[in-house]
Design a protein around this motif. Structure first.
Motif, mmCIF file in Angstrom:
data_model
loop_
_atom_site.group_PDB
_atom_site.id
_atom_site.type_symbol
_atom_site.label_atom_id
_atom_site.label_comp_id
_atom_site.label_asym_id
_atom_site.label_seq_id
_atom_site.Cartn_x
_atom_site.Cartn_y
_atom_site.Cartn_z
ATOM 1 N N PHE A 215 0.836 -1.087 0.163
ATOM 2 C CA PHE A 215 -0.030 -0.091 0.075
ATOM 3 C C PHE A 215 0.855 1.155 0.069
ATOM 4 N N GLU A 216 0.403 2.358 -0.480
ATOM 5 C CA GLU A 216 1.283 3.673 -0.855
ATOM 6 C C GLU A 216 0.692 4.545 0.391
ATOM 7 N N THR A 217 1.224 4.076 1.617
ATOM 8 C CA THR A 217 1.005 4.772 2.746
ATOM 9 C C THR A 217 2.161 4.603 3.675
ATOM 10 N N ASP A 218 2.451 5.506 4.750
ATOM 11 C CA ASP A 218 3.535 5.570 5.316
ATOM 12 C C ASP A 218 3.380 4.763 6.667
ATOM 13 N N ALA A 219 2.374 4.780 7.469
ATOM 14 C CA ALA A 219 2.242 4.151 8.501
ATOM 15 C C ALA A 219 1.313 2.772 8.483
ATOM 16 N N GLY A 220 1.454 1.946 9.418
ATOM 17 C CA GLY A 220 0.873 0.559 9.518
ATOM 18 C C GLY A 220 -0.603 0.875 10.328
ATOM 19 N N ASP A 221 -1.426 -0.081 10.469
ATOM 20 C CA ASP A 221 -2.541 0.133 11.108
ATOM 21 C C ASP A 221 -2.898 -1.276 11.783
ATOM 22 N N GLY A 222 -1.847 -2.054 11.941
ATOM 23 C CA GLY A 222 -2.219 -3.538 12.599
ATOM 24 C C GLY A 222 -2.738 -4.524 11.513
ATOM 25 N N PHE A 223 -2.902 -4.075 10.544
ATOM 26 C CA PHE A 223 -3.305 -5.305 9.243
ATOM 27 C C PHE A 223 -2.211 -4.873 8.248
ATOM 28 N N ARG A 224 -2.192 -3.672 7.678
ATOM 29 C CA ARG A 224 -1.284 -3.329 6.667
ATOM 30 C C ARG A 224 -0.092 -2.819 7.562
ATOM 31 N N GLU A 225 0.973 -3.707 7.460
ATOM 32 C CA GLU A 225 2.160 -3.526 8.325
ATOM 33 C C GLU A 225 3.473 -3.804 7.395
ATOM 34 N N PRO A 226 4.705 -3.072 7.580
ATOM 35 C CA PRO A 226 5.709 -3.515 6.816
ATOM 36 C C PRO A 226 6.212 -4.957 7.242
ATOM 37 N N GLY A 227 6.815 -5.593 6.402
ATOM 38 C CA GLY A 227 7.339 -7.034 6.662
ATOM 39 C C GLY A 227 8.126 -7.620 5.339
ATOM 40 N N PHE A 228 8.356 -8.836 5.328
ATOM 41 C CA PHE A 228 9.172 -9.211 4.444
ATOM 42 C C PHE A 228 8.213 -9.202 2.910
ATOM 43 N N SER A 229 8.907 -8.664 1.993
ATOM 44 C CA SER A 229 8.048 -8.178 0.800
ATOM 45 C C SER A 229 8.742 -9.132 -0.304
ATOM 46 N N LYS A 230 7.732 -9.774 -1.103
ATOM 47 C CA LYS A 230 8.183 -10.339 -2.040
ATOM 48 C C LYS A 230 8.656 -9.473 -3.386
ATOM 49 N N GLU A 231 8.376 -8.227 -3.183
ATOM 50 C CA GLU A 231 8.738 -6.990 -4.241
ATOM 51 C C GLU A 231 9.762 -6.370 -3.761
ATOM 52 N N ARG A 232 10.561 -6.627 -2.477
ATOM 53 C CA ARG A 232 11.584 -5.787 -1.802
ATOM 54 C C ARG A 232 11.066 -4.184 -1.669
ATOM 55 N N ARG A 233 10.044 -4.242 -0.965
ATOM 56 C CA ARG A 233 9.409 -2.895 -0.763
ATOM 57 C C ARG A 233 9.429 -2.627 0.749
ATOM 58 N N LEU A 234 9.555 -1.612 1.235
ATOM 59 C CA LEU A 234 9.508 -1.294 2.330
ATOM 60 C C LEU A 234 7.990 -0.806 3.066
#
Length: 503
Positions: free
Chosen positions: A182-201
């Motif tokens: 998602f093109e957002t800066d902050a996580g919300d408990g569901f949308r969270e940074p993690g290991f990305s298949k697309e190497r994104r942060l």
């Protein structure tokens, strides 16, 4: 090019309407519109030809060539992608989605519009309009979305897919995960940074997909973006088994999906499995073979078999491990090892910065190339491990079943690229789940079309959408015209509708 419409007599006595594209160099291309057997058909075909030349104008003045038309311009009452829409509707009904959704027309339109052109829910109404389908309002779409996120709705679709796949205790099911960012800066408990298949942060969600051996989707489930892949498989499979009252299926998954805890849990659930496995050390059976065949290269395709019986204290089935050697795999692996070792040597010599490299050994401030690790990596080059608890199966069956994982990878590619599964316009979990439900159903329709026709869904949609059915008012007459279908598309449509003459 200077196109014009002409009428010529055919050998059968009919009158053919054609568009002639002539160039200054004297060359001509002729597009045949159709053959008329009476005046009404002739006027209709001329109208179609004028429509093409006028690039979609709503009114077509037929008096441009033949003088003033007695009745004035003909009116196009409707224009529809009939062949494409009917084919997709046939797939939707054949999968049992009409019954599973209790005839929900909004859901059907959103699913089929996504197959035609994946876009936002609001823009899907434009896609439907271009297809000639009367759509509901956007307000109605928004009111219906929460229903599509409900577990009951998603379970009904999964049951329809399972019935279509005819799953049984001996069935193979494939499991894999991917991520959607998602093109957002902050996580919300569901949308969270993690290991990305697309190497994104960026914040993301993790998607677990379960398919049959052909890649046909059976269930999809969304998890938090920072949830480990190994923790997603059992919830998906457990929910699927419970929903469909299956006593056993054979799970096929890659090594990255499996931890020792996962394997134990699969065994405790009484399930069968075929899994890829990591090989941290040179297996005993490989060492033994090399001792018995010194200075001999392992033959390409050779399979080493290592039984793994259960101990008396273990509550699991006996297992069998297969190690297959492939010369091409060894060649690619050794080339990668050579490149990594060369980089490690340059870094140790101070000729390049120290980057992540498994062959660099750090002892305090001292750097060196880990030759022991290099030797072990070269010994393992070309070997791939597979483990199963299925009794009485051949190595070829196990390896072939594992290689079916390319089908689920294809389904992921279709959902992420052809169907644009990334929920760009959704932020709440309920909205994201509803979006994924629509994508799941669209993926099932797409795979059904591909299986019936042998065409990719992209090719089928791109080809079929060009051939429209047009209804024209000509005085008291209501005429129907359709572009002539090429033979390959006609055959594909026959396959979809199960008509006589289909292969």
């Amino acid at each position: 090019m200077s196109p014009y419409v002409r009428t010529v007599k055919t050998a059968s006595g009919a009158r053919a309407v054609q568009i002639v594209y002539s160039s200054r160099r004297g060359s001509r291309e002729i597009e045949h519109i159709g053959s008329a057997h009476d005046d009404a058909e002739l006027e209709m075909l001329k109208a179609i030809a004028r429509q093409r030349l006028a690039a979609g104008q709503e009114e077509l003045d037929l008096g441009l060539d033949d003088g003033p038309a007695a009745g004035g311009p003909l009116e196009i009452a409707s224009s529809r992608m009939e062949h494409l829409w009917d084919a997709l509707s046939r797939a939707y009904a054949a999968l049992g989605f009409d019954a599973a959704s209790a005839g929900d027309e909004v859901f059907r339109q959103l699913v089929l519009a996504r197959v035609i052109e994946p876009t936002s829910k609001q823009d899907s109404l434009r896609v439907l309009d271009e297809a000639g389908i009367t759509s509901v309002s956007y307000a109605t779409v928004k009111r219906r979305l929460p229903l599509y996120a409900a577990d009951r709705w998603r379970t009904a679709l999964a049951e329809a897919c399972a019935a279509h796949a005819r799953l049984g205790p001996a069935s193979l099911v494939l499991y894999d995960v991917s991520t959607l960012y998602f093109e957002t800066d902050a996580g919300d408990g569901f949308r969270e940074p993690g290991f990305s298949k697309e190497r994104r942060l960026d914040p993301q969600i993790t998607i677990g997909l379960l398919t049959d051996a052909s890649g046909f989707p059976l269930m999809v489930q969304a998890f938090e973006g920072n949830k480990a892949e190994t923790h997603t498989m059992l919830p998906v499979i457990g929910a699927f088994m419970t929903a469909h009252r299956l006593s056993d299926v054979t799970i096929v998954a890659d090594a990255g999906m499996i931890s020792e805890a996962n394997k134990r849990a699969i065994e405790e659930a009484g399930l069968s499995f075929i899994l890829g496995m990591r090989i941290p050390e040179v297996p005993y059976v490989v060492k033994q073979w090399r001792r018995e065949h010194p200075d001999t290269q392992i033959p390409d395709g050779h399979i080493f078999i290592q039984p793994w019986p259960a101990a008396a204290t273990q509550s699991r089935r006996d297992q069998m491990i297969y190690y297959q050697y492939r010369a091409d795999r060894a060649r690619r692996t050794l080339r990668g090892i050579d490149e990594q070792v060369a980089k490690a040597e340059r870094a140790v010599d101070g000729q390049a910065p120290v980057k992540r490299n498994r062959f660099i050994k750090l002892t305090g401030a001292a750097k060196s190339v880990n030759r022991d690790l290099e030797a072990k990596a070269r010994e393992l080059a070309g070997l791939k491990g597979y483990i199963t608890n299925l009794p009485g199966v051949t190595p070829a069956f196990v390896i072939e079943a594992y290689h079916r994982l390319f089908e689920i990878e294809k389904s992921f590619r279709m959902s992420k690229h052809d169907l644009k599964a990334r929920p760009i316009y959704h932020h709440k979990r309920e909205s994201i789940d509803a979006h994924l439900t629509i994508v799941f159903a669209a993926l099932a329709v797409s795979r059904w079309i591909e299986h019936r026709t042998g065409w990719s869904i992209k090719k089928f949609v791109r080809t079929a959408r060009r051939y429209r059915t047009v209804h024209i008012r000509a005085g008291r007459h209501r005429l129907t015209a359709a572009d002539p279908l090429p033979a390959d598309l006609r055959d594909a449509l026959n396959q979809i509708h199960g008509r006589e003459g289909a292969h």
